[in-house]
Design a protein around this motif. Sequence first.
Motif, PDB file in Angstrom:
ATOM      1  N   SER A   1     118.816   3.945  80.182  1.00 35.30           N
ATOM      2  CA  SER A   1     117.705   3.236  80.682  1.00 35.30           C
ATOM      3  C   SER A   1     116.774   2.871  79.736  1.00 35.30           C
ATOM      4  O   SER A   1     116.865   3.262  78.568  1.00 35.30           O
ATOM      5  CB  SER A   1     116.591   4.489  81.563  1.00 35.30           C
ATOM      6  N   LYS A   2     115.916   1.819  79.766  1.00 32.26           N
ATOM      7  CA  LYS A   2     115.350   1.105  78.925  1.00 32.26           C
ATOM      8  C   LYS A   2     113.797   1.598  79.088  1.00 32.26           C
ATOM      9  O   LYS A   2     113.275   1.847  80.011  1.00 32.26           O
ATOM     10  CB  LYS A   2     115.193  -0.597  79.119  1.00 32.26           C
ATOM     11  N   CYS A   3     112.902   1.543  77.744  1.00 38.58           N
ATOM     12  CA  CYS A   3     111.514   1.866  77.604  1.00 38.58           C
ATOM     13  C   CYS A   3     111.077   0.780  78.315  1.00 38.58           C
ATOM     14  O   CYS A   3     111.300  -0.512  77.524  1.00 38.58           O
ATOM     15  CB  CYS A   3     111.324   2.080  76.350  1.00 38.58           C
ATOM     16  N   HIS A   4     110.268   0.735  79.217  1.00 35.08           N
ATOM     17  CA  HIS A   4     109.966  -0.409  79.976  1.00 35.08           C
ATOM     18  C   HIS A   4     108.361  -1.070  79.888  1.00 35.08           C
ATOM     19  O   HIS A   4     108.060  -2.002  80.353  1.00 35.08           O
ATOM     20  CB  HIS A   4     109.889  -0.217  81.479  1.00 35.08           C
TER      21      HIS A   4
ATOM     22  N   HIS B   1     106.372  -5.528  79.242  1.00 30.01           N
ATOM     23  CA  HIS B   1     107.649  -5.122  78.725  1.00 30.01           C
ATOM     24  C   HIS B   1     107.777  -5.377  77.093  1.00 30.01           C
ATOM     25  O   HIS B   1     107.272  -6.447  76.725  1.00 30.01           O
ATOM     26  CB  HIS B   1     108.867  -5.890  79.431  1.00 30.01           C
ATOM     27  N   PRO B   2     108.398  -4.472  76.516  1.00 27.80           N
ATOM     28  CA  PRO B   2     108.403  -4.593  74.840  1.00 27.80           C
ATOM     29  C   PRO B   2     109.524  -5.858  74.611  1.00 27.80           C
ATOM     30  O   PRO B   2     110.433  -5.952  75.378  1.00 27.80           O
ATOM     31  CB  PRO B   2     109.195  -3.215  74.624  1.00 27.80           C
ATOM     32  N   LYS B   3     109.033  -6.581  73.648  1.00 27.44           N
ATOM     33  CA  LYS B   3     109.881  -7.784  73.401  1.00 27.44           C
ATOM     34  C   LYS B   3     110.872  -7.210  72.588  1.00 27.44           C
ATOM     35  O   LYS B   3     112.128  -7.943  72.569  1.00 27.44           O
ATOM     36  CB  LYS B   3     109.021  -8.676  72.463  1.00 27.44           C
ATOM     37  N   LYS B   4     110.837  -6.081  71.840  1.00 24.56           N
ATOM     38  CA  LYS B   4     112.163  -5.752  71.059  1.00 24.56           C
ATOM     39  C   LYS B   4     112.631  -4.458  71.866  1.00 24.56           C
ATOM     40  O   LYS B   4     111.893  -3.449  72.164  1.00 24.56           O
ATOM     41  CB  LYS B   4     111.549  -4.914  69.915  1.00 24.56           C
ATOM     42  N   GLU B   5     113.907  -4.849  72.485  1.00 22.72           N
ATOM     43  CA  GLU B   5     114.457  -3.741  73.572  1.00 22.72           C
ATOM     44  C   GLU B   5     114.909  -2.619  72.907  1.00 22.72           C
ATOM     45  O   GLU B   5     115.364  -2.424  71.813  1.00 22.72           O
ATOM     46  CB  GLU B   5     115.753  -4.574  74.074  1.00 22.72           C
TER      47      GLU B   5
END
Length: 273
Positions: free
Chosen positions: A143-146, A260-264
């Motif tokens: 899962s991604k930090c969103h 949303h973070p620009k750096k995934e």
Amino acid sequence: MTSTRERQRAAARARLEKEMAERAARARKRRQLQAAIGSGVALLLVAAGTVWLVTSLGDDKKDTPGTVAGASQCAWIEIPADQRSPETKDVGLPPVQVPNTGTQTLTIDTSLGPITAKVDLAATPCTAASFRHLAEKKALDNSKCHRLVSEGIQVLQCGDPSVTGSGWKETDGTGGPAYRFAEENLPTDKRPAYPEGVIAMAKSSQPSSTGSQFFIVYGDSELDPSYTVLGTITSGMDIVKQVGAAGHDNAFAQQAGGGHPKKEIVIKSMSLA
């Protein structure tokens, strides 16, 4: 014939013998009574000791109903099936009885490197148990930090199991497990309430709405102290700050702020031990 003096002496001896016999009889009765009383007292003492022992053992068994030393009871609130969304991930419920002593290390292995935090089980036994359960079920793997907020407060939010794959969705940030639980370890007496390095749990405005989403504070943030403080970051803050420095896309500007973070950054796996 017997003289008067002899008769008197015989009568005196008879009276003396009778008196001595009566005294002996009374002495025997006293001894018997004392023995009976002594036996009764001994029986009473034995009975009292038995009652005390049984009561004590019974009290030990019911000292804290349903719990054992070094453990806490957690009340998990299961979300009814008809109230779950497609973003809800059913991984069952964590155990009800959980440890509440000592510390453990939360390790979040991310696409940018590992992030670790120290968790005090005495302060957050149920939150720690939930994280352990989610980690064992691999609920947050991939899962991604969103969400990233960099204005006013500085936090990176993660823990939505539905935020996976490439790109972003309108529902990002609405997912979680099929249960909720009460908040713990609220920093009501701390200023700032959420200093840099804290990892805390996200929630809605309603009480007992903690789920799986959490945020890492990468700059002192004065938030309402209603979010559970899970622990303190011990390594990997440089990773969070890199993500913060890259900024966000303002996707949540009209809602709670940030975007949303620009750096995934992706959670590859997680453990608590």
